[in-house]
Design a protein around this motif. Structure first.
Motif, PDB file in Angstrom:
ATOM      1  N   THR A   6       0.864  -1.171   0.000  1.00 56.24           N
ATOM      2  CA  THR A   6       0.000   0.000   0.000  1.00 56.24           C
ATOM      3  C   THR A   6       0.900   1.218   0.000  1.00 56.24           C
ATOM      4  OG1 THR A   6      -1.574  -1.259   1.305  1.00 56.24           O
ATOM      5  CG2 THR A   6      -1.848   1.124   1.309  1.00 56.24           C
ATOM      6  N   PRO A   7       0.690   2.246  -0.734  1.00 52.32           N
ATOM      7  CA  PRO A   7      -0.435   2.591  -1.591  1.00 52.32           C
ATOM      8  C   PRO A   7      -0.183   2.336  -3.072  1.00 52.32           C
ATOM      9  CG  PRO A   7       0.806   4.547  -1.128  1.00 52.32           C
ATOM     10  CD  PRO A   7       1.519   3.405  -0.448  1.00 52.32           C
ATOM     11  N   PHE A   8       0.558   1.310  -3.396  1.00 48.09           N
ATOM     12  CA  PHE A   8       0.953   1.083  -4.790  1.00 48.09           C
ATOM     13  C   PHE A   8       0.218  -0.089  -5.446  1.00 48.09           C
ATOM     14  CE2 PHE A   8       4.629   3.050  -2.685  1.00 48.09           C
ATOM     15  CZ  PHE A   8       4.687   4.211  -3.425  1.00 48.09           C
ATOM     16  N   GLU A   9      -0.958  -0.426  -4.968  1.00 45.55           N
ATOM     17  CA  GLU A   9      -1.707  -1.545  -5.527  1.00 45.55           C
ATOM     18  C   GLU A   9      -1.967  -1.389  -7.017  1.00 45.55           C
ATOM     19  OE1 GLU A   9      -2.813   0.175  -2.839  1.00 45.55           O
ATOM     20  OE2 GLU A   9      -3.043  -1.254  -1.203  1.00 45.55           O
ATOM     21  N   ALA A  10      -2.119  -0.153  -7.479  1.00 47.58           N
ATOM     22  CA  ALA A  10      -2.410   0.082  -8.897  1.00 47.58           C
ATOM     23  C   ALA A  10      -1.268  -0.396  -9.794  1.00 47.58           C
ATOM     24  CB  ALA A  10      -2.698   1.554  -9.145  1.00 47.58           C
ATOM     25  N   LEU A  11      -0.078  -0.534  -9.231  1.00 50.67           N
ATOM     26  CA  LEU A  11       1.054  -0.998 -10.036  1.00 50.67           C
ATOM     27  C   LEU A  11       1.003  -2.491 -10.323  1.00 50.67           C
ATOM     28  CD1 LEU A  11       3.979   0.998  -8.405  1.00 50.67           C
ATOM     29  CD2 LEU A  11       2.815   1.465 -10.559  1.00 50.67           C
TER      30      LEU A  11
END
Length: 98
Positions: A6-11
């Motif tokens: 978190t907060p890089f889940e979009a990657l």
């Protein structure tokens, strides 16, 4: 680790898809951009801490809110990235002696 922190889940989308070559390229580009991402995040944090101070918060109060001491909050607001001096850059290689 199967998912990014978190907060890089979009990657996580960089690691999906049927073509392993494209996945490797996408991941490589992302890895190469990490230093620029860090700089961008540091500037954004510096701006946010500056806004907090400009709104009337003391650095002590900012430190409490962000889980750090007042000195570190002040350093961040002034753009200082660490409390340590920068590492010296390596100079030219010395020639081998006979």
């Amino acid at each position: 680790m199967d998912t990014p922190p978190t907060p890089f889940e979009a990657l996580a989308n960089l690691t999906t898809g049927p073509d392993p070559t494209q996945r490797a390229k996408n991941i490589g580009m992302a890895l190469a951009a990490v230093p620029d991402l860090q700089k961008w995040l540091r500037r954004a944090r510096e701006h946010a801490v500056g806004e907090m101070h400009d709104s009337g918060m003391s650095y002590a109060d900012i430190g409490v809110e962000l889980g750090m001491d007042r000195v570190r909050a002040h350093q961040i607001a002034k753009g200082k990235t660490t409390g340590r001096p920068p590492k010296p850059k390596p100079g030219p290689a010395e020639p081998d002696s006979p």
